[in-house]
Design a protein around this motif. Structure first.
Motif, short mmCIF file in Angstrom:
data_model
loop_
_atom_site.label_atom_id
_atom_site.label_comp_id
_atom_site.label_asym_id
_atom_site.label_seq_id
_atom_site.Cartn_x
_atom_site.Cartn_y
_atom_site.Cartn_z
N ALA A 135 -17.62 7.23 -15.54
CA ALA A 135 -16.36 7.94 -15.38
C ALA A 135 -16.54 9.39 -15.82
O ALA A 135 -15.78 10.28 -15.40
N ALA A 136 -17.52 9.62 -16.68
CA ALA A 136 -17.89 10.98 -17.08
C ALA A 136 -19.42 11.08 -17.09
O ALA A 136 -20.11 10.14 -17.49
N PHE A 137 -19.93 12.23 -16.64
CA PHE A 137 -21.35 12.49 -16.73
C PHE A 137 -21.66 13.11 -18.09
O PHE A 137 -20.79 13.71 -18.73
N GLY A 138 -22.90 12.94 -18.52
CA GLY A 138 -23.27 13.36 -19.86
C GLY A 138 -24.30 14.47 -19.90
O GLY A 138 -25.51 14.18 -19.90
N PRO A 139 -23.89 15.74 -19.97
CA PRO A 139 -24.87 16.80 -20.20
C PRO A 139 -25.48 16.69 -21.60
O PRO A 139 -24.88 16.10 -22.51
N ASP A 187 -14.78 20.49 -12.42
CA ASP A 187 -13.88 19.43 -11.95
C ASP A 187 -14.49 18.04 -12.10
O ASP A 187 -13.85 17.05 -11.75
N ILE A 188 -15.73 17.95 -12.61
CA ILE A 188 -16.36 16.65 -12.87
C ILE A 188 -16.25 16.36 -14.36
O ILE A 188 -16.74 17.14 -15.18
N PRO A 189 -15.62 15.26 -14.76
CA PRO A 189 -15.50 14.96 -16.19
C PRO A 189 -16.87 14.86 -16.86
O PRO A 189 -17.80 14.26 -16.31
N LYS A 190 -16.99 15.45 -18.05
CA LYS A 190 -18.26 15.48 -18.77
C LYS A 190 -18.02 15.15 -20.24
O LYS A 190 -17.06 15.63 -20.86
N VAL A 191 -18.89 14.32 -20.79
CA VAL A 191 -18.96 14.08 -22.23
C VAL A 191 -20.38 14.41 -22.65
O VAL A 191 -21.34 13.72 -22.25
N ALA A 192 -20.53 15.45 -23.44
CA ALA A 192 -21.86 15.99 -23.73
C ALA A 192 -22.34 15.62 -25.13
O ALA A 192 -21.54 15.46 -26.06
N VAL A 193 -23.66 15.51 -25.25
CA VAL A 193 -24.30 15.54 -26.57
C VAL A 193 -24.63 17.00 -26.84
O VAL A 193 -25.35 17.65 -26.07
N VAL A 194 -24.07 17.54 -27.90
CA VAL A 194 -24.27 18.95 -28.27
C VAL A 194 -25.03 18.99 -29.59
O VAL A 194 -24.57 18.42 -30.60
N LEU A 195 -26.17 19.64 -29.61
CA LEU A 195 -26.90 19.83 -30.86
C LEU A 195 -26.36 21.06 -31.56
O LEU A 195 -26.31 22.16 -30.97
N ALA A 196 -25.94 20.89 -32.79
CA ALA A 196 -25.33 21.99 -33.54
C ALA A 196 -25.74 21.91 -35.01
O ALA A 196 -26.10 20.85 -35.52
N ILE A 214 -16.27 17.76 -22.96
CA ILE A 214 -16.19 19.18 -22.61
C ILE A 214 -15.34 19.43 -21.36
O ILE A 214 -14.91 20.56 -21.13
N SER A 215 -15.11 18.39 -20.54
CA SER A 215 -14.23 18.57 -19.39
C SER A 215 -13.64 17.23 -19.00
O SER A 215 -14.20 16.17 -19.28
N ASP A 216 -12.49 17.29 -18.33
CA ASP A 216 -11.86 16.09 -17.80
C ASP A 216 -11.34 16.41 -16.40
O ASP A 216 -11.73 17.42 -15.80
N GLU A 217 -10.44 15.59 -15.88
CA GLU A 217 -9.97 15.79 -14.52
C GLU A 217 -9.21 17.10 -14.35
O GLU A 217 -9.00 17.58 -13.23
N GLY A 219 -10.30 19.96 -15.76
CA GLY A 219 -11.24 21.07 -15.95
C GLY A 219 -11.77 21.12 -17.37
O GLY A 219 -11.70 20.14 -18.12
N LEU A 220 -12.30 22.29 -17.75
CA LEU A 220 -12.87 22.45 -19.07
C LEU A 220 -11.80 22.30 -20.15
O LEU A 220 -10.66 22.75 -19.98
N ARG A 221 -12.18 21.68 -21.24
CA ARG A 221 -11.25 21.47 -22.34
C ARG A 221 -10.99 22.80 -23.07
O ARG A 221 -11.80 23.74 -23.00
N PRO A 222 -9.88 22.89 -23.78
CA PRO A 222 -9.57 24.13 -24.51
C PRO A 222 -10.71 24.54 -25.45
O PRO A 222 -11.26 23.71 -26.18
N GLY A 223 -11.06 25.80 -25.38
CA GLY A 223 -12.10 26.34 -26.24
C GLY A 223 -13.50 26.21 -25.69
O GLY A 223 -14.45 26.77 -26.25
N VAL A 224 -13.67 25.45 -24.60
CA VAL A 224 -14.98 25.30 -23.97
C VAL A 224 -15.04 26.25 -22.78
O VAL A 224 -14.15 26.25 -21.91
N HIS A 225 -16.08 27.06 -22.73
CA HIS A 225 -16.24 28.04 -21.65
C HIS A 225 -17.61 27.85 -20.99
O HIS A 225 -18.59 27.50 -21.67
N ALA A 226 -17.67 28.08 -19.70
CA ALA A 226 -18.92 27.91 -18.99
C ALA A 226 -19.01 28.90 -17.84
O ALA A 226 -17.99 29.22 -17.21
#
Length: 616
Positions: A135-139, A187-196, A214-217, A219-226
């Protein structure tokens, strides 16, 4: 049309030989691990779609990835069976080089990291469920614009607030922007692993993985920019530059595993050694990822040789004293194609060794296995780059068309040589580790080349082993030369290229050993003969590469070195009658690869693609 044919063999002989070779190439596990993945590639979703824009090609890669996911099982099942993961890396890039990248990031890096460090976490069920169902891709967001191979120094920060139990994910400056991860299609939902970099109570605890939507149906979630990266040739995926502007991440988003804990009052306490050790622990998916990269590279190498050989059987050229003949009858063409064929087999067997060792270790990767995986990744991607480039050239203008696949493989390999660790850096690190390890046992005596036939497999192993050990001793001696006052960096710089040559030779030696072992395991007589000829061709090609060194060391005679090119040449007519069966050992067919020049009648197939209508 004139087609070059091999001498007549007994009925069924070709099929028996090819079947035995498939068993060896896929390490006896073809039916369980590979067959159904291969079968999915015949679906019309993988049919060529010419004329797409780069964005359309990228969206198609997502569509094809969803199809494979639906047919082959969820990431949770694939990651739990690494042999399946490696096979999933091996096949799809034969038809779509972008699908490999997308699937391996999602399955291995992202979902694998969640499985390794978030197993049993019911508080992650919604995020993990979206990744597992696609349902979400994982960057996977590790590399930053200013930090590539030194990921441990990255700057993205996650600052913990004890009172709210929330992290604030932030990009402090332009160099800290996440780079190349898939964030361009908002426009593609994404749930990312972010190294921080985890910061709590004013302390920097080092780099940890976080699971972030980082995104849902919408678009990008608040505070996430690409922002999208510039276009790459062939691969239309949505690589982007991503940055975070004080994005709140709940504490559950930290994939802590066994690398730390929170006390009852909310204090964070790291465990498991220093920050460097914890960082390495968080990067557990790198080793299987390197085996996936090698799998994809070798899969593309197999396809390029298969396509080029089938085309060479039909492509007509002028010949002295003859009106025309298939180009494969020229010895110069045979030497190029058969050397590539031998290299693909050698790297297939080396990769099998690495995969077997990883599966046997059950995730406990020690220094020796880490070295094997690193050398396999570097050597296989370099050699497949050479193979694919040579096959593109041997196919002439036809090799330049994406419809014939090989040009796309060139682009794939350009990415793979730097994926999961740039080859030069990766091999240098491995070489340094090998030099730091004490060698056990006495050094082997220099081989006596004059006492052996140049085709003797024992001589090939002895020569490569001798060169590896000699280069190692030379590098160690130079590194520890106390007569010269210098820094460690100066000492390493002065011997680095020798160390790199040592590590590369080690990979070649292991590949030759595995090649000879496969010859011994072959059951069909023609498979045994064909593999033995290819093993000799591969080993002697590598020995010829460094012939001056062997001559200077006195382990080959001047006559043997001078004779090497002719020896390589003379292997070709012995391989030619078995070449088709050897290529069929890759379990490829014209219907699967869908390359016009691999068809039984390439002129008709190319005409259909180009819509040619010659006057009759």
């Amino acid at each position: 049309m004139t087609i070059a044919t091999a001498p007549t063999r007994a009925p069924g002989a070709h099929e028996r030989t090819a079947a035995d070779l498939v068993r060896l190439v896929y390490d006896g596990d073809y039916e369980r691990v590979h067959a159904d993945i291969r079968a999915t590639l015949f679906d019309p979703v993988f049919d060529p779609r010419p004329g797409l824009t780069m964005d359309e090609a990228g969206k198609l890669a997502y569509e094809r990835s969803r199809f494979l996911h639906a047919e082959l099982g969820r990431p949770s099942a694939v990651v739990a069976d690494p042999a399946r993961l490696f096979a999933l890396a091996e096949w799809p890039s034969v038809l779509d080089v972008s699908v490999f990248s997308l699937l391996m990031v999602h399955y291995n890096l992202t979902f694998g990291t969640v499985a390794d460090h978030g197993a049993g976490r019911t508080d992650l069920d919604d995020l993990v469920g979206d990744l597992d169902s696609l349902a979400a891709f994982g960057p996977y967001m590790a590399t930053e614009l200013g930090y590539g191979n030194n990921v441990a120094a990255l700057r993205t920060e996650a600052v913990y607030d004890r009172e709210s139990g929330t992290f604030t994910l932030n990009t402090p400056d332009a160099l800290a922007q996440k780079y190349m991860s898939y964030s361009g299609f908002a426009d593609i939902p994404k749930v990312a692993v972010v190294l921080a970099r985890l910061k709590a109570d004013g302390k920097d605890h080092g780099v940890y993985p976080f699971l972030v939507r980082i995104s849902d149906e919408n678009g990008l979630r608040p505070g996430v920019h690409a922002a999208p990266c510039p276009e790459k040739p062939v691969q239309g995926l949505d690589n982007g530059v991503t940055w975070f502007d004080h994005v709140p991440v709940p504490r559950r988003g930290l994939l802590l595993g066994d690398m730390g804990e929170f006390t009852e009052d909310g204090t964070f306490r790291p465990t498991g050694g220093n920050a460097r050790r914890r960082f390495l622990r968080s990067m557990t998916r790198i080793q299987p990822g390197r085996l996936c990269v090698s799998s994809s590279a070798i899969g593309a190498g197999r396809a390029s040789v298969y396509i080029a050989l089938r085309y060479a059987r039909q492509r007509l050229v002028n010949a002295p004293g003859r009106k025309e003949m298939p180009v494969i009858e020229y010895r110069s063409h045979q030497l190029a194609v058969f050397t590539a064929l031998s290299t693909v087999y050698a790297m297939s067997f080396l990769l099998n060794r690495g995969k077997r060792a990883y599966l046997a270790a059950a995730g406990a990767v020690d220094a020796e296995l880490n070295s094997l995986i690193a050398i396999t990744k570097a050597l296989s991607t370099w050699q497949m780059t050479d193979v694919i480039t040579a096959m593109r050239e041997r196919c002439g203008a036809q090799g330049m068309f994406s419809a014939n696949r090989i040009a796309d493989y060139v682009s794939l390999l350009q990415g793979l040589v730097t994926a999961e660790g740039d080859n030069k850096v990766l091999l240098a690190t491995t070489a340094a580790q090998l030099l730091a390890t004490e060698e056990t046992g006495p050094a082997p005596a220099p081989p006596d080349g004059a006492a052996h036939d140049i085709l003797d497999p024992a001589l090939h192993r002895a020569l490569l082993g001798y060169r590896e050990r000699a280069l190692r001793e030379s590098a160690r001696s130079a590194m520890h030369d106390d007569t010269v006052e210098r820094t460690y960096l100066d000492a390493w710089n002065g011997t680095m290229n020798t160390a790199l040559a040592m590590a590369r030779t080690r990979g070649v030696r292991l590949a030759v050993e595995e090649f000879h072992a496969a010859v011994e395991r072959a059951e069909d007589a023609d498979a045994t003969n064909g593999l033995a000829l290819l093993a000799a061709l591969y080993a002697l090609t590598e020995i010829h590469r460094d012939a001056g060194w062997y001559l200077a060391r006195g382990v080959l005679t001047a006559a043997q070195v001078e004779r090497l090119p002719a020896t390589l040449d003379e292997l070709c007519p012995r391989i030619l009658p078995l070449a088709d069966a050897l290529a069929d050992g890759f379990a490829l067919t014209p219907e699967l690869v869908r390359a016009p020049i691999a068809a039984d009648d390439y002129v008709a197939a190319f005409g259909a693609v180009a819509d040619t209508r010659p006057e009759r």
